[in-house]
Design a protein around this motif. Structure first.
Motif, PDB file in Angstrom:
ATOM      1  N   VAL A  46       0.862  -1.185   0.000  1.00  0.00           N
ATOM      2  CA  VAL A  46       0.000   0.000   0.000  1.00  0.00           C
ATOM      3  C   VAL A  46       0.897   1.233   0.000  1.00  0.00           C
ATOM      4  N   GLY A  47       0.419   2.331  -0.604  1.00  0.00           N
ATOM      5  CA  GLY A  47       1.240   3.537  -0.638  1.00  0.00           C
ATOM      6  C   GLY A  47       0.464   4.740  -1.116  1.00  0.00           C
ATOM      7  N   TRP A  48       1.166   5.862  -1.234  1.00  0.00           N
ATOM      8  CA  TRP A  48       0.574   7.087  -1.773  1.00  0.00           C
ATOM      9  C   TRP A  48       1.648   7.967  -2.377  1.00  0.00           C
ATOM     10  N   ALA A  49       1.213   8.997  -3.090  1.00  0.00           N
ATOM     11  CA  ALA A  49       2.122  10.009  -3.625  1.00  0.00           C
ATOM     12  C   ALA A  49       1.502  11.383  -3.437  1.00  0.00           C
ATOM     13  N   ILE A  50       2.334  12.349  -3.073  1.00  0.00           N
ATOM     14  CA  ILE A  50       1.938  13.752  -2.946  1.00  0.00           C
ATOM     15  C   ILE A  50       2.584  14.527  -4.079  1.00  0.00           C
ATOM     16  N   GLY A  51       1.778  15.274  -4.830  1.00  0.00           N
ATOM     17  CA  GLY A  51       2.307  16.131  -5.887  1.00  0.00           C
ATOM     18  C   GLY A  51       2.817  17.434  -5.301  1.00  0.00           C
ATOM     19  N   LEU A  52       4.123  17.665  -5.409  1.00  0.00           N
ATOM     20  CA  LEU A  52       4.712  18.817  -4.731  1.00  0.00           C
ATOM     21  C   LEU A  52       4.339  20.141  -5.388  1.00  0.00           C
ATOM     22  N   GLU A  53       4.263  20.191  -6.724  1.00  0.00           N
ATOM     23  CA  GLU A  53       3.878  21.449  -7.374  1.00  0.00           C
ATOM     24  C   GLU A  53       2.511  21.918  -6.886  1.00  0.00           C
ATOM     25  N   ARG A  54       1.578  20.981  -6.850  1.00  0.00           N
ATOM     26  CA  ARG A  54       0.217  21.333  -6.430  1.00  0.00           C
ATOM     27  C   ARG A  54       0.189  21.721  -4.958  1.00  0.00           C
ATOM     28  N   LEU A  55       0.921  20.988  -4.120  1.00  0.00           N
ATOM     29  CA  LEU A  55       0.955  21.292  -2.697  1.00  0.00           C
ATOM     30  C   LEU A  55       1.570  22.672  -2.450  1.00  0.00           C
ATOM     31  N   ILE A  56       2.673  22.967  -3.103  1.00  0.00           N
ATOM     32  CA  ILE A  56       3.336  24.246  -2.878  1.00  0.00           C
ATOM     33  C   ILE A  56       2.512  25.390  -3.444  1.00  0.00           C
ATOM     34  N   TYR A  57       1.849  25.169  -4.586  1.00  0.00           N
ATOM     35  CA  TYR A  57       0.927  26.170  -5.122  1.00  0.00           C
ATOM     36  C   TYR A  57      -0.167  26.475  -4.098  1.00  0.00           C
ATOM     37  N   LEU A  58      -0.689  25.428  -3.445  1.00  0.00           N
ATOM     38  CA  LEU A  58      -1.728  25.605  -2.434  1.00  0.00           C
ATOM     39  C   LEU A  58      -1.185  26.406  -1.250  1.00  0.00           C
ATOM     40  N   LEU A  59       0.005  26.059  -0.774  1.00  0.00           N
ATOM     41  CA  LEU A  59       0.595  26.794   0.349  1.00  0.00           C
ATOM     42  C   LEU A  59       0.790  28.265   0.003  1.00  0.00           C
ATOM     43  N   GLN A  60       1.216  28.539  -1.221  1.00  0.00           N
ATOM     44  CA  GLN A  60       1.415  29.926  -1.641  1.00  0.00           C
ATOM     45  C   GLN A  60       0.086  30.680  -1.742  1.00  0.00           C
ATOM     46  N   GLN A  61      -0.953  30.003  -2.251  1.00  0.00           N
ATOM     47  CA  GLN A  61      -2.267  30.633  -2.346  1.00  0.00           C
ATOM     48  C   GLN A  61      -2.819  30.983  -0.971  1.00  0.00           C
ATOM     49  N   LEU A  62      -2.493  30.173   0.009  1.00  0.00           N
ATOM     50  CA  LEU A  62      -2.996  30.393   1.366  1.00  0.00           C
ATOM     51  C   LEU A  62      -2.064  31.272   2.199  1.00  0.00           C
ATOM     52  N   GLY A  63      -0.981  31.739   1.587  1.00  0.00           N
ATOM     53  CA  GLY A  63      -0.047  32.606   2.302  1.00  0.00           C
ATOM     54  C   GLY A  63       0.784  31.894   3.344  1.00  0.00           C
ATOM     55  N   LYS A  64       0.977  30.597   3.166  1.00  0.00           N
ATOM     56  CA  LYS A  64       1.737  29.813   4.137  1.00  0.00           C
ATOM     57  C   LYS A  64       3.146  29.532   3.631  1.00  0.00           C
ATOM     58  N   THR A  65       3.732  30.530   2.987  1.00  0.00           N
ATOM     59  CA  THR A  65       5.100  30.374   2.503  1.00  0.00           C
ATOM     60  C   THR A  65       6.069  30.583   3.660  1.00  0.00           C
ATOM     61  N   SER A  66       7.289  30.165   3.466  1.00  0.00           N
ATOM     62  CA  SER A  66       8.275  30.233   4.541  1.00  0.00           C
ATOM     63  C   SER A  66       9.528  30.942   4.069  1.00  0.00           C
ATOM     64  N   ASP A  67      10.092  31.744   4.934  1.00  0.00           N
ATOM     65  CA  ASP A  67      11.357  32.421   4.661  1.00  0.00           C
ATOM     66  C   ASP A  67      12.426  31.830   5.559  1.00  0.00           C
ATOM     67  N   ARG A  68      13.585  31.564   4.981  1.00  0.00           N
ATOM     68  CA  ARG A  68      14.692  31.033   5.760  1.00  0.00           C
ATOM     69  C   ARG A  68      15.422  32.216   6.409  1.00  0.00           C
ATOM     70  N   ALA A  69      15.383  32.293   7.742  1.00  0.00           N
ATOM     71  CA  ALA A  69      15.948  33.449   8.446  1.00  0.00           C
ATOM     72  C   ALA A  69      17.469  33.488   8.274  1.00  0.00           C
TER      73      ALA A  69
END
Length: 422
Positions: free
Chosen positions: A302-325
């Motif tokens: 059993v397994g799964w896959a996460i699409g990173l482009e779609r996930l990161i697009y979603l994070l950016q749309q929701l303003g949940k981006t991260s800055d490396r201090a």
């Protein structure tokens, strides 16, 4: 001479975006390591036969979307369109089953499909995936779903829901397949062209059609849940009970069949209500027959896959981006100061601080402006006088407060500095 550009369906991940990718990858890596999953890295191209046998020749992936070519050795080679088949091939080739027990594996890397590019979907795309091989226990199904849920929650996503179905075993599906053929045949002329073709080759895929008219017809199609064997029902009921125990809400979705032929029993998607029509951020399920289909011994998985482009697009749309201090921006002026700055930057980095050293050689005023734009917590200032005295000036960029430190104290009191940087 024409301007060279990235090929359609591919894109550059630029430095200002790469921090988001690193955050997602590091979050997933940490959670997977905590669950005793080990990373596996497989080639990005394989023999075409692997995907034809593993995914299924009747699927859209094999029939329409693969990047396939003949190499100089006259072999048919395909850039991997998904990760599971390659992991299973490696599992068989390297006798990973010989260690006994369950193999918990995860992977990260680029995949390739010839699809219409759109937001969150590219022809070269990236996936994080997990594969649990060597057990048919429903607890494995629940575990992989729980791990995916933990990754999304840690990243701050909330408006997600789990759609889940059982596609049964091979004999369940064959009985159900016949029922679908009987149901859809009278509507054949009303189905979209792809679904008309699937009617004889792969009727379960009609349920996944995005054509509105076909979708309306499919609403009244027989449900696979009515065609499951007693064993399949018990497996699925146990998975659902475990999800409830874990507090993971789910929606029974009898039309969910996934796009690949190797699925058996559990099939699921985790979808975002914030993504519109491209809602799926994770998809997977059980594939108990794939290892044997590719030449190995019968092995449940059993397994799964996460699409990173779609996930990161979603994070950016929701303003949940991260800055490396950045801890320090180091400016210097003068031959001795600039040489000392090189040494100091390396010493601070070895102590665990992040340091950007200005290399412009310009006047202090211009360097200070770049320090303000850098996002660093503090600016370190070295002139020839400070270099000779063994000191460095430190300016906290938010408050403007200034201090003078000896360079030896700056390194010796690293813990004190870290507290201030927080």
């Amino acid at each position: 001479m024409s301007k060279l550009q990235a090929i359609r369906g591919t894109r550059d991940i630029l430095p200002e975006e790469s921090t988001d990718w690193q955050t997602v990858e590091e979050t997933a890596r940490e959670i997977l390591q905590q669950a005793a999953y080990r990373e596996i890295r497989t080639p990005i191209f394989e023999q075409t036969e692997l995907f034809e046998r593993g995914i299924g020749e009747a699927t859209d992936v094999v029939g329409k979307e693969m990047y396939t070519f003949v190499d100089r050795g006259d072999r048919s080679i395909t850039l991997r369109p998904e990760g599971t088949a390659g992991v299973v091939r490696s599992y068989i080739e390297h006798n990973l089953y010989a260690a006994g027990g369950v193999q918990r594996l995860w992977y990260l890397g680029p995949m390739f499909r010839y699809e219409r590019p759109q937001a969150g979907r590219q022809r070269q795309f990236h996936q994080i995936g997990v594969e649990v091989l060597g057990t048919d226990d429903p607890r494995a199904d629940a575990e992989v779903i729980a791990i995916a849920t933990d990754i999304f929650k840690t990243l701050g996503l909330k408006n997600l829901h789990l759609a889940i179905n059982s596609v049964g075993r091979g004999d369940d599906r064959e009985t159900y397949r016949q029922a679908l053929v009987e149901y859809f045949t009278p509507y054949k002329d009303d189905l979209d062209k792809d679904s008309q073709d699937r009617l004889t080759r792969n009727p379960l895929r009609i349920l996944d059609s995005k054509d509105p008219k076909t979708g309306e017809i499919a609403k009244n199609a027989p449900s696979i849940l009515d065609y499951l064997s007693d064993d399949s029902k018990r497996h699925f009921d146990r998975v659902c009970a475990l999800l409830s125990q874990l507090g993971i809400a789910y929606e029974l979705t009898p039309t969910l069949v996934r796009g690949l032929d190797y699925y058996t029993h559990t099939a699921f998607e985790i979808q975002s209500d914030d993504l519109g029509s491209q809602a799926t951020v994770c998809g997977g399920g059980r594939y108990d027959g794939l290892v044997e289909q590719l030449g190995g011994k019968p092995t449940a998985a059993v397994g799964w896959a996460i699409g990173l482009e779609r996930l990161i697009y979603l994070l950016q749309q929701l303003g949940k981006t991260s800055d490396r201090a950045l801890d320090f921006y180091l400016v210097s002026r003068g031959d001795r100061a600039e040489s000392t700055a090189v040494l100091l930057a390396q010493q601070l980095r070895r102590t665990g601080f992040s340091v950007e050293m200005d290399l412009s050689g310009s006047a202090f005023g211009k360097q200070f402006k770049r320090a303000d734009r850098s996002g660093a917590a503090a600016c370190l200032v070295l002139g020839d006088a400070e270099a000779e005295a063994g000191t460095v000036n430190l300016k906290w960029l938010k408050t403007g407060e200034q201090e003078t430190w000896t360079r030896s104290d700056l390194l010796a009191k690293a813990d004190e500095l870290r507290e201030k940087l927080r």
